[in-house]
Every structure is written in C-alpha cells, then in structure tokens.
Scaffold this motif. Structure first.
Motif, PDB file in Angstrom:
ATOM      1  N   ASP A   1       0.825  -1.209   0.000  1.00 12.12           N
ATOM      2  CA  ASP A   1       0.000   0.000   0.000  1.00 12.12           C
ATOM      3  C   ASP A   1       0.859   1.260   0.000  1.00 12.12           C
ATOM      4  OD1 ASP A   1      -2.245  -1.579   0.027  1.00 12.12           O
ATOM      5  OD2 ASP A   1      -2.745  -1.214   2.130  1.00 12.12           O
ATOM      6  N   ALA A   2       1.949   1.242   0.763  1.00 10.95           N
ATOM      7  CA  ALA A   2       2.833   2.414   0.821  1.00 10.95           C
ATOM      8  C   ALA A   2       3.486   2.666  -0.536  1.00 10.95           C
ATOM      9  CB  ALA A   2       3.900   2.220   1.892  1.00 10.95           C
ATOM     10  N   VAL A   3       3.893   1.597  -1.215  1.00 17.99           N
ATOM     11  CA  VAL A   3       4.463   1.738  -2.563  1.00 17.99           C
ATOM     12  C   VAL A   3       3.413   2.300  -3.516  1.00 17.99           C
ATOM     13  CG1 VAL A   3       5.303   0.431  -4.564  1.00 17.99           C
ATOM     14  CG2 VAL A   3       6.220  -0.033  -2.285  1.00 17.99           C
ATOM     15  N   SER A   4       2.199   1.789  -3.457  1.00 24.91           N
ATOM     16  CA  SER A   4       1.133   2.254  -4.345  1.00 24.91           C
ATOM     17  C   SER A   4       0.808   3.720  -4.107  1.00 24.91           C
ATOM     18  CB  SER A   4      -0.127   1.394  -4.163  1.00 24.91           C
ATOM     19  OG  SER A   4       0.105   0.060  -4.542  1.00 24.91           O
ATOM     20  N   ARG A   5       0.721   4.109  -2.828  1.00 25.14           N
ATOM     21  CA  ARG A   5       0.414   5.510  -2.502  1.00 25.14           C
ATOM     22  C   ARG A   5       1.480   6.460  -3.038  1.00 25.14           C
ATOM     23  NH1 ARG A   5      -1.240   3.454   2.508  1.00 25.14           N
ATOM     24  NH2 ARG A   5       0.795   3.972   3.402  1.00 25.14           N
ATOM     25  N   ALA A   6       2.722   5.999  -3.043  1.00 20.04           N
ATOM     26  CA  ALA A   6       3.817   6.846  -3.506  1.00 20.04           C
ATOM     27  C   ALA A   6       3.959   6.827  -5.028  1.00 20.04           C
ATOM     28  CB  ALA A   6       5.122   6.407  -2.846  1.00 20.04           C
ATOM     29  N   GLY A   7       3.091   6.074  -5.710  1.00 26.29           N
ATOM     30  CA  GLY A   7       3.088   6.096  -7.167  1.00 26.29           C
ATOM     31  C   GLY A   7       3.803   4.944  -7.821  1.00 26.29           C
ATOM     32  N   GLY A   8       3.974   3.831  -7.106  1.00 28.54           N
ATOM     33  CA  GLY A   8       4.660   2.679  -7.666  1.00 28.54           C
ATOM     34  C   GLY A   8       3.734   1.509  -7.895  1.00 28.54           C
ATOM     35  N   LEU A   9       4.235   0.531  -8.624  1.00 27.71           N
ATOM     36  CA  LEU A   9       3.503  -0.702  -8.892  1.00 27.71           C
ATOM     37  C   LEU A   9       4.220  -1.832  -8.171  1.00 27.71           C
ATOM     38  CD1 LEU A   9       1.087  -1.639 -10.637  1.00 27.71           C
ATOM     39  CD2 LEU A   9       2.738  -2.189 -12.444  1.00 27.71           C
ATOM     40  N   PRO A  10       3.639  -2.345  -7.063  1.00 33.53           N
ATOM     41  CA  PRO A  10       4.349  -3.338  -6.242  1.00 33.53           C
ATOM     42  C   PRO A  10       4.263  -4.747  -6.801  1.00 33.53           C
ATOM     43  CG  PRO A  10       2.246  -2.767  -5.229  1.00 33.53           C
ATOM     44  CD  PRO A  10       2.375  -1.901  -6.450  1.00 33.53           C
ATOM     45  N   PHE A  11       5.396  -5.459  -6.717  1.00 32.54           N
ATOM     46  CA  PHE A  11       5.472  -6.862  -7.102  1.00 32.54           C
ATOM     47  C   PHE A  11       6.162  -7.630  -5.980  1.00 32.54           C
ATOM     48  CE2 PHE A  11       5.179  -4.771 -11.188  1.00 32.54           C
ATOM     49  CZ  PHE A  11       4.406  -5.615 -11.958  1.00 32.54           C
ATOM     50  N   VAL A  12       5.636  -8.799  -5.636  1.00 33.27           N
ATOM     51  CA  VAL A  12       6.282  -9.662  -4.651  1.00 33.27           C
ATOM     52  C   VAL A  12       7.298 -10.548  -5.370  1.00 33.27           C
ATOM     53  CG1 VAL A  12       5.946 -11.484  -2.944  1.00 33.27           C
ATOM     54  CG2 VAL A  12       4.263  -9.639  -3.148  1.00 33.27           C
ATOM     55  N   LEU A  13       8.500 -10.679  -4.785  1.00 30.24           N
ATOM     56  CA  LEU A  13       9.575 -11.461  -5.397  1.00 30.24           C
ATOM     57  C   LEU A  13       9.760 -12.779  -4.643  1.00 30.24           C
ATOM     58  CD1 LEU A  13      12.249  -8.649  -5.931  1.00 30.24           C
ATOM     59  CD2 LEU A  13      10.440  -9.406  -7.506  1.00 30.24           C
ATOM     60  N   PRO A  14       9.210 -13.885  -5.146  1.00 29.20           N
ATOM     61  CA  PRO A  14       9.445 -15.186  -4.510  1.00 29.20           C
ATOM     62  C   PRO A  14      10.930 -15.528  -4.530  1.00 29.20           C
ATOM     63  CG  PRO A  14       7.656 -15.300  -6.121  1.00 29.20           C
ATOM     64  CD  PRO A  14       8.338 -13.989  -6.325  1.00 29.20           C
TER      65      PRO A  14
ATOM     66  N   GLU B   1      13.007   7.757 -11.940  1.00 33.79           N
ATOM     67  CA  GLU B   1      14.150   8.235 -12.717  1.00 33.79           C
ATOM     68  C   GLU B   1      14.935   7.059 -13.307  1.00 33.79           C
ATOM     69  OE1 GLU B   1      18.330  10.280 -11.549  1.00 33.79           O
ATOM     70  OE2 GLU B   1      16.545  11.442 -10.992  1.00 33.79           O
ATOM     71  N   TYR B   2      15.120   6.020 -12.512  1.00 32.18           N
ATOM     72  CA  TYR B   2      15.828   4.828 -13.000  1.00 32.18           C
ATOM     73  C   TYR B   2      15.069   4.206 -14.170  1.00 32.18           C
ATOM     74  CZ  TYR B   2      17.958   0.202 -13.135  1.00 32.18           C
ATOM     75  OH  TYR B   2      18.585  -0.950 -13.551  1.00 32.18           O
ATOM     76  N   SER B   3      13.768   4.150 -14.071  1.00 33.31           N
ATOM     77  CA  SER B   3      12.947   3.561 -15.131  1.00 33.31           C
ATOM     78  C   SER B   3      13.122   4.326 -16.436  1.00 33.31           C
ATOM     79  CB  SER B   3      11.474   3.576 -14.704  1.00 33.31           C
ATOM     80  OG  SER B   3      10.634   3.167 -15.758  1.00 33.31           O
ATOM     81  N   ARG B   4      13.131   5.638 -16.363  1.00 33.13           N
ATOM     82  CA  ARG B   4      13.309   6.456 -17.575  1.00 33.13           C
ATOM     83  C   ARG B   4      14.693   6.261 -18.166  1.00 33.13           C
ATOM     84  NH1 ARG B   4      10.278  10.504 -14.554  1.00 33.13           N
ATOM     85  NH2 ARG B   4      12.252  11.405 -13.847  1.00 33.13           N
ATOM     86  N   ARG B   5      15.675   6.114 -17.289  1.00 35.72           N
ATOM     87  CA  ARG B   5      17.056   5.950 -17.737  1.00 35.72           C
ATOM     88  C   ARG B   5      17.245   4.621 -18.450  1.00 35.72           C
ATOM     89  NH1 ARG B   5      19.458   6.704 -12.982  1.00 35.72           N
ATOM     90  NH2 ARG B   5      20.184   4.577 -12.593  1.00 35.72           N
TER      91      ARG B   5
ATOM     92  N   LEU C   1      10.472   6.329  -4.514  1.00 39.64           N
ATOM     93  CA  LEU C   1       9.741   6.164  -5.781  1.00 39.64           C
ATOM     94  C   LEU C   1      10.191   7.183  -6.819  1.00 39.64           C
ATOM     95  CD1 LEU C   1       7.537   4.093  -6.600  1.00 39.64           C
ATOM     96  CD2 LEU C   1       8.043   4.147  -4.157  1.00 39.64           C
ATOM     97  N   ALA C   2      10.570   8.377  -6.392  1.00 38.74           N
ATOM     98  CA  ALA C   2      11.084   9.366  -7.351  1.00 38.74           C
ATOM     99  C   ALA C   2      12.338   8.844  -8.030  1.00 38.74           C
ATOM    100  CB  ALA C   2      11.359  10.694  -6.645  1.00 38.74           C
TER     101      ALA C   2
END
Length: 239
Positions: free
Chosen positions: A31-44, A233-237, A228-229
C-alpha cells in the motif's frame, strides 16, 4: 498510458513444511508503494535474480522477526538467534547485484541491517545487552504508535531531510547497525542507536530502522516518495 515504476518487494516465509509453505507480506508495504506512485510486485525466493532485476525499477527489502547470521558480518554469535538463511541468502544476492546496477534500494528494519552488511558494515547483535542506557527499541505496543524520536544527523544525497530535524517514529527491533566508512549515518535515536543510513556512493541505497510503511511520522512519506522518485528516474534511464 502512464508508466508506474515497478517495485520488487521481498516477502517473509512461514516456517511450515512443503507443500504448505507460505510467502507472507504485510499489506501496508504494498500500500505504501502504491500511494507513492509505484507498482508493487512480490519477489518469490529464486535463483533468477538477474531476471528480477531486469524487470524492476526499485527494490524494497522488508523487515522480519529474525536475525542475520553474524558470520556474514565477521562476528561470532553471542547468543542463540532465530535465523532464516534461505531468505537472507536470496535477499543478500538481490541487494549486492542491485547495488552494482544502481537500482534504487530501500531497506526497512532487518532490510536496513542487511543493506549495511552488504556494504561491509557490522551490527550490534543485541541492543539491550550491548548498549548501556539504551531505549526500548522493541516495545510491546503496536507499530502504529510512535516509540521514540530520531534526529537527522547526516546529509543525504537523495532524501529531502535536513540536519537537526527530529521525528517521532515507531520501533520493532533488537539489533542495530554500527557506523562504517561505506555509508553515511543519516539519523540516530537519543541513545545513539543508528536509525537510518545511506550508501556513500552509487545510486539510491537507503535503510531505515523503523517501519515507515505504517505512516506514523512525517518522514515516512518522505522516505517512500523519494524512493519512488528515484525508481521513476531509474525507469526512464533504462528505457
């Protein structure tokens, strides 16, 4: 379509026999990731670490009610600890390789301690027995309640915090990080316990000892927003 930065979140694991073994993660991390504008994924847990890192824009190492093996930071265990070697080994490889790629990393509680270990730091194995006059860092009260203050004591390369600022945060830990030349100490509790750190070089690699996913303090929003900011930035790069 707006691209949301993809944040890989490490889960804990229940100690029950296969095939009933469960990955577990508190909802408020996602929820914290989503609120900050991210898309959360769980890593098994997997040996496909490189594939995970290719797929994500940020890495969140969560907390957990267990300890890191002191052998990993060149100490001998001074008491009996609950350890989860499968989880620690997986997260350790993730962090080490994410650091090389400069993928933004946020380590929370045990995740901060692991980040310090991956940066060749060491830990205080047990605050109550090793730090004279220490505050209670693992209280019986809920993590939704602030337990003690932290004071910003360093200059961050990425977080919008300033030296001397104080915040009331929650607390759920009995170990802590020792200072190292490899990271900047960003905040301490009144008893001197290290409460936040940041790698001195490379990309965003920040650890906080409290649990900002509960949103108890103003700094909690800052931590997730700035994480998340940098993931954005990393995603754009990387496109």
């Amino acid at each position: 379509m707006i691209h949301l930065p993809r944040i890989g979140i490490t889960p804990d694991i229940n100690d029950i026999a296969a095939p009933e073994t469960e990955y577990v993660i508190r909802r408020n991390y996602a929820d914290a990731v989503s609120r900050a504008g991210g898309l959360p994924f769980v890593l098994p847990y997997s040996d496909q670490v490189e594939q995970y890192l290719e797929a994500i824009d940020g890495l969140l190492i969560t907390g957990g009610m267990f300890d890191i093996d002191p052998v990993l930071y060149n100490q001998t265990a001074r008491k009996s600890y609950v350890m989860k070697p499968v989880r620690t080994n997986f997260e350790r490889v993730l962090v080490q390789r994410a650091l090389k790629r400069e993928i933004p990393i946020l380590g929370i509680c045990n995740g901060m301690q692991l980040l310090a270990v991956c940066l060749h730091g060491q830990l205080v194995q047990d605050i109550p027995t090793e730090i004279e006059g220490a505050l209670e860092h693992k209280p019986s009260q809920s993590a939704t309640v602030a337990q003690h203050q932290v004071e910003v004591s360093g200059t961050s390369r990425h977080l919008r915090i300033q030296n001397g600022q104080t915040y009331s945060v929650n607390s759920v830990h009995h170990q802590s990080v020792l200072p190292s030349e490899r990271y900047e100490i960003l905040a301490r509790a009144p008893d001197g316990v290290v409460e936040a750190l940041e790698a001195r070089k490379g990309g965003f690699a920040v650890g906080v000892q409290w649990h900002p996913e509960y949103g108890v303090a103003e700094i909690d929003t800052i931590v997730f927003d700035d994480f998340l900011a940098m993931a954005r930035e990393y995603s754009r790069r990387e496109k």
